[in-house]
Scaffold this motif. Structure first.
Motif, PDB file in Angstrom:
ATOM      1  N   ASP A   1       0.840  -1.142  -0.051  1.00 34.23           N
ATOM      2  CA  ASP A   1       0.229   0.047   0.102  1.00 34.23           C
ATOM      3  C   ASP A   1       0.733   1.199   0.159  1.00 34.23           C
ATOM      4  O   ASP A   1       0.596   2.274  -0.789  1.00 34.23           O
ATOM      5  N   ILE A   2       1.952   1.417   0.726  1.00 35.08           N
ATOM      6  CA  ILE A   2       2.673   2.215   0.885  1.00 35.08           C
ATOM      7  C   ILE A   2       3.517   2.532  -0.292  1.00 35.08           C
ATOM      8  O   ILE A   2       3.632   3.652  -0.570  1.00 35.08           O
ATOM      9  N   GLU A   3       4.007   1.633  -0.932  1.00 36.81           N
ATOM     10  CA  GLU A   3       4.553   1.735  -2.238  1.00 36.81           C
ATOM     11  C   GLU A   3       3.765   2.265  -3.379  1.00 36.81           C
ATOM     12  O   GLU A   3       4.110   3.076  -4.102  1.00 36.81           O
ATOM     13  N   GLU A   4       2.532   1.900  -3.400  1.00 31.05           N
ATOM     14  CA  GLU A   4       1.457   2.337  -4.329  1.00 31.05           C
ATOM     15  C   GLU A   4       1.269   3.807  -3.925  1.00 31.05           C
ATOM     16  O   GLU A   4       1.231   4.564  -4.951  1.00 31.05           O
ATOM     17  N   LEU A   5       0.946   4.219  -2.736  1.00 32.73           N
ATOM     18  CA  LEU A   5       0.772   5.457  -2.517  1.00 32.73           C
ATOM     19  C   LEU A   5       2.036   6.419  -2.739  1.00 32.73           C
ATOM     20  O   LEU A   5       1.787   7.592  -3.587  1.00 32.73           O
ATOM     21  N   LYS A   6       3.267   6.063  -2.747  1.00 31.85           N
ATOM     22  CA  LYS A   6       4.164   6.783  -3.263  1.00 31.85           C
ATOM     23  C   LYS A   6       4.271   7.068  -4.625  1.00 31.85           C
ATOM     24  O   LYS A   6       4.552   7.834  -5.132  1.00 31.85           O
ATOM     25  N   ALA A   7       3.902   5.910  -5.362  1.00 32.41           N
ATOM     26  CA  ALA A   7       4.007   6.056  -6.815  1.00 32.41           C
ATOM     27  C   ALA A   7       2.783   6.880  -7.202  1.00 32.41           C
ATOM     28  O   ALA A   7       3.258   7.714  -8.149  1.00 32.41           O
ATOM     29  N   LEU A   8       1.823   6.924  -6.643  1.00 35.05           N
ATOM     30  CA  LEU A   8       0.596   7.726  -6.871  1.00 35.05           C
ATOM     31  C   LEU A   8       1.170   9.295  -6.552  1.00 35.05           C
ATOM     32  O   LEU A   8       0.612  10.093  -7.508  1.00 35.05           O
ATOM     33  N   ILE A   9       1.551   9.260  -5.417  1.00 31.98           N
ATOM     34  CA  ILE A   9       2.206  10.843  -5.198  1.00 31.98           C
ATOM     35  C   ILE A   9       3.246  11.260  -6.410  1.00 31.98           C
ATOM     36  O   ILE A   9       2.863  12.400  -6.590  1.00 31.98           O
ATOM     37  N   ASN A  10       4.196  10.378  -6.566  1.00 31.74           N
ATOM     38  CA  ASN A  10       5.164  10.812  -7.669  1.00 31.74           C
ATOM     39  C   ASN A  10       4.618  10.982  -8.907  1.00 31.74           C
ATOM     40  O   ASN A  10       4.928  12.038  -9.715  1.00 31.74           O
ATOM     41  N   LYS A  11       3.492  10.170  -9.364  1.00 35.93           N
ATOM     42  CA  LYS A  11       2.779  10.485 -10.544  1.00 35.93           C
ATOM     43  C   LYS A  11       2.121  11.722 -10.436  1.00 35.93           C
ATOM     44  O   LYS A  11       1.938  12.539 -11.572  1.00 35.93           O
ATOM     45  N   ASN A  12       1.422  12.083  -9.432  1.00 38.79           N
ATOM     46  CA  ASN A  12       0.899  13.273  -9.361  1.00 38.79           C
ATOM     47  C   ASN A  12       1.460  14.563  -9.479  1.00 38.79           C
ATOM     48  O   ASN A  12       0.999  15.661  -9.757  1.00 38.79           O
ATOM     49  N   GLU A  13       2.645  14.501  -9.052  1.00 39.87           N
ATOM     50  CA  GLU A  13       3.688  15.718  -8.946  1.00 39.87           C
ATOM     51  C   GLU A  13       4.067  16.023 -10.340  1.00 39.87           C
ATOM     52  O   GLU A  13       4.319  17.176 -10.583  1.00 39.87           O
ATOM     53  N   LYS A  14       4.104  15.061 -11.301  1.00 41.22           N
ATOM     54  CA  LYS A  14       4.366  15.314 -12.598  1.00 41.22           C
ATOM     55  C   LYS A  14       3.477  16.237 -13.464  1.00 41.22           C
ATOM     56  O   LYS A  14       2.431  16.381 -13.154  1.00 41.22           O
TER      57      LYS A  14
END
Length: 121
Positions: A108-121
């Motif tokens: 879950d944490i890894e998926e949230l990190k990926a989502l946040i990183n994707k949202n920053e772009k």
């Protein structure tokens, strides 16, 4: 949108799942044993109809109920109240709570990190 009691929300979850249902269909879908009495569920369904959550189609004296409010709309409203009331509209407070309560797995944490990183772009 008026808040639902636990019993009302449980019935709405069933009707959202079934998309349309007679009172007997709702009772049949309930997991608890013994099943609640027909009159109890019928009363709750009528309350949901009065609150604007359900509509119905009449077949003589029998009524088939269907959602008047979608599950997504209800979820958004309910979550907004929870988010503002308990987490001060702060995603950091929400995630902090989830991490502290250990409700997030490593995945879950890894998926949230990926989502946040994707949202920053």
């Amino acid at each position: 949108m008026e808040e639902l009691t636990r019993a009302e929300e449980r019935i709405m979850q069933i009707v959202w799942k079934l998309k349309k249902a007679f009172v007997n269909d709702i009772i049949e879908e309930m997991e608890e044993e013994p099943k609640p009495p027909y009159n109890t569920i019928s009363s709750i369904v009528r309350i949901l109809e009065k609150k604007g959550y359900l509509n119905y189609k009449a077949y003589g004296k029998t009524y088939e109920y269907y959602p008047a409010i979608g599950k997504d709309a209800y979820t958004r409203t309910t979550f907004s109240k929870l988010f503002s009331g308990y987490f001060d509209n702060s995603p950091v407070n929400l995630l902090s709570f989830m991490v502290k309560e250990q409700t997030l797995s490593e995945t879950d944490i890894e998926e949230l990190k990926a989502l946040i990183n994707k949202n920053e772009k």
